[in-house]
Design a protein around this motif. Sequence first.
Motif: not given
Length: 550
Positions: A434-444
């Motif tokens: 499970i993760g997400y990308f922020d507005a700068d396309q960085c993955l968490f």
Amino acid sequence: MATIPAYYNNNSINSLNSENKNNIENNSAVTQNIVCGPKLQYVQNRSVGSYIFERLNSHGQQIAQIDPITGDFTTFQDIKLLSLKLAKGLRNIGIGHGDVISICSNNNLDVCLPMLAAMYVGAVVSPLHSSLCRPDFKHLLAITKPKIIFCDYPSIEIIRKSLAELKLSVDLIIFGDSKIHQSLEGFLNLHCETGDDITPFDCMDPCNHVAFIVPTNGTKDLPRGVMITHGNILHHLQSHWDTDWSNLSMLSTSTMFSITGIKSMLACFDHGNIGILAPEFDPNVIAKIINDWKGDLVLVLSTIQLSKIVNYSKINDYNLERCKVVITYGSKLSDVHYKLTESLFNTAVLLVGYGSVETTGIITTPTTKKYSVGVPDPDTEMKIIDPETGRALGPNQPGELYIRGKRIMSGYYEDQLSTCEALDKDGWYHTGDIGYFDADQCLFIEGSLSDKFSYKNCEVMPFEIENVLLGHFEIKEACVIGVRNKLDGARAKAFIVRDVNSTISETRIKKYLEGHLSPFKQLHGGIVFMEKLPYTPTGKINRRKLMKLP
């Protein structure tokens, strides 16, 4: 013979969107909520063996590997000549294209030789490790059926017993001396004089030739054999991060059992860096190596290993300034361990990456953004999918991470069902994370989909509880699982290792959590205190063992 069956071949795995527009900041692009890494021009039509052979030749008499305990070393020239000689020996006993050999050993100066020799003759390397439980070890032997096994002395017993139970007859070649089995030196003397007439195996379609069958971690079920192709490895070796690696020695505790150990060794052979072959992971040994090393270092550790290093009670007694880069990967790094790493390794750049065996290891380019695991590597597409609707999600919306690209595995060896579950018809690998990308396309990354559980219809992510637990100064290690319950669905249960001299009780821990987490995230399943948590050979917490405990 290890070949890729027809149902594994999927051209769409390597089909990438050619119309992406590069983002100026990190060179990634977004199309229909798919985040894409940049394009890479790289050498494709060859084998890993022929590529590495040329690189070894170019580095000549430079030191390639050092045993930090004994001080012994080998040069790139030594490795080239001995691996060629061993390749001739393998060929002389009938091992060639598609045959499987196994390597079962902790780090030593000779462990690279059968790996390279196998690739020179087109054979496939299937690594094992003696710390595996017997059922897992037998399972891997049963599916790969190696023709020969190279191993260290401590591995002999589990290999012999497993082979006997499987009724398999396989020759063992020992690193070092043995009164019962043939040594590597004895094998070389018996079967070959030189490797002068050996030309490394090459191929025009490396994406369809298996180089390694690397086991999964087996944290939740039996380990599966991940087929890594020559094409997967070649793409990794030529996808350089924007980091100056010159004059850096690489210290890694990973053995060849892990994809990280394999990639670290091959990367050193490629770039000409010295590989420091640490023995089994021990915080005291690693700290001493860093303290005593005379040059600059890049340290490669899993997040679990890194947390043990920064938690080590005597870590402040050592000078860590020689460490210029810390690369970590695996599970999410807790807040407290992230801060400790930045404080202790204050002269180093901390790079947190994301990957798995199925992605040929780390498949993101780390950034300096805190807690991010980076942006997609070259020729890699990623998207976040809503598990309920299957819709690709936009920025800051968590869901399951899907990945497609040139480093995605070809499949699980002899396991069509698991392959079809992991790789869809369009070539997307369903990571289960499970993760997400922020507005700068960085993955968490937030955690694993399989670890998540529901308490009274409320979703609980174990890492969120573990992160709070590890923030308590009297808790050294923690792992949370969901225990099934007829009334509530599942209840959070914690396995905890106290810090040295701590007597913290279950009551105090629960009181502590009440002040930090909502009621449905409390430890309603109880707490079990342990002297140490069980780990897999690759350094991940073995949740499968914890699930079996009362």
